[in-house]
Design a protein around this motif. Sequence first.
Motif, PDB file in Angstrom:
ATOM      1  N   PHE A  37       0.845  -1.193   0.000  1.00  0.00           N
ATOM      2  CA  PHE A  37       0.000   0.000   0.000  1.00  0.00           C
ATOM      3  C   PHE A  37       0.883   1.247   0.000  1.00  0.00           C
ATOM      4  O   PHE A  37       1.415   1.627   1.049  1.00  0.00           O
ATOM      5  N   PRO A  38       1.068   1.864  -1.137  1.00  0.00           N
ATOM      6  CA  PRO A  38       2.006   2.986  -1.260  1.00  0.00           C
ATOM      7  C   PRO A  38       1.755   4.121  -0.274  1.00  0.00           C
ATOM      8  O   PRO A  38       2.697   4.780   0.158  1.00  0.00           O
ATOM      9  N   ARG A  39       0.496   4.381   0.080  1.00  0.00           N
ATOM     10  CA  ARG A  39       0.217   5.481   1.005  1.00  0.00           C
ATOM     11  C   ARG A  39       0.937   5.290   2.334  1.00  0.00           C
ATOM     12  O   ARG A  39       1.305   6.259   3.003  1.00  0.00           O
ATOM     13  N   LEU A  40       1.139   4.039   2.742  1.00  0.00           N
ATOM     14  CA  LEU A  40       1.775   3.770   4.027  1.00  0.00           C
ATOM     15  C   LEU A  40       3.293   3.968   3.975  1.00  0.00           C
ATOM     16  O   LEU A  40       3.957   3.846   5.010  1.00  0.00           O
ATOM     17  N   ARG A  41       3.823   4.271   2.806  1.00  0.00           N
ATOM     18  CA  ARG A  41       5.262   4.532   2.712  1.00  0.00           C
ATOM     19  C   ARG A  41       5.601   5.976   3.079  1.00  0.00           C
ATOM     20  O   ARG A  41       6.773   6.315   3.224  1.00  0.00           O
ATOM     21  N   ASP A  42       4.586   6.793   3.189  1.00  0.00           N
ATOM     22  CA  ASP A  42       4.784   8.195   3.554  1.00  0.00           C
ATOM     23  C   ASP A  42       4.895   8.297   5.077  1.00  0.00           C
ATOM     24  O   ASP A  42       3.945   7.947   5.794  1.00  0.00           O
TER      25      ASP A  42
END
Length: 320
Positions: free
Chosen positions: A239-244
């Motif tokens: 989940f790319p959003r959780l890489r922020d």
Amino acid sequence: MPQWRTWHRPLVFFAAAMAVMTVVSGVDLLADARVLAGSAIWFKPFKFAVSFVVYALALAWMLTLLTRGRRVGWWAGTVVALAGFVEMAIITGQVVRGKRSHFNNATPFDASLFAAMGATVVILWAGTLVIAILLLRARVADRASAWAIRSGVLLALVGAGFGFLMTQPSKEQRAAGNLDTADVIGAHAVGVPDGGPSMPLTGWSTTGGDLRIPHFVGMHALQLLPLFLLALVTLAPRFPRLRDPRVLLRLVRVASGSYAAVTALVAWQALRGQPLNHPDGATLTAAALVVAATAAGAYGALRPRSGAHTSPTVEKELVS
């Protein structure tokens, strides 16, 4: 997560001893049919041993994160471990004697043992408070990790504090007016006697309030909030959003606030003499508000923002 060999050794040794005690008391649960105060006599040492395992390991890890006051932290952790050993020794000794450990005022010896347990609880709480203060001053590289750790240990202190309420005479005991001669002073339950109908596994009352519920929920924030962040980090590759890192920080803040609200809710419910499994309209309304606020907070935390970027710091703090 730092290598386990760097963890606070007295706390790790205490956790290992409690793991052994978990097995021993678990076997005795099956082999010893005695019942005390409405519960299997070995159930209390079993529950305390399991709780101490996770509590001690969480503190042992957190002490590796200190950047200042490490010697003070080492001594505080050692005091927590020693206090836990003494408390478990009294609990187990009373079980062997066939006597209740908590709230027992039947004889001067029993009363002195419970007083000693009360002292160990105060010492354990104070040691955890010192560690909490040191963690608040520590320079944890990642803000989400710092928030999860600090809020977890502060909520654990609040949860542990509910133990002090249990040692006070209940409303019914005060009304009886025989505190100088009563065999039992203090109670887990609110509004009903201890030892009545209870939930499986937890032993929490199903007919009245139970102060063990906010005690349990609050204390285990120490493990659950860092584990929540670890779960987010684990899911980040999918989940790319959780890489922020900013998203992680916002989600941890939402989780911390929600956890605090749940702790307050179950405490309010228990203090009103209401069992967890039979909430009234006011409790259900408050719970719905907590759920709605949590959902809104999570939605806001996950909304795309400009300039998002990935940071490996969280993973390094919690997983390495």
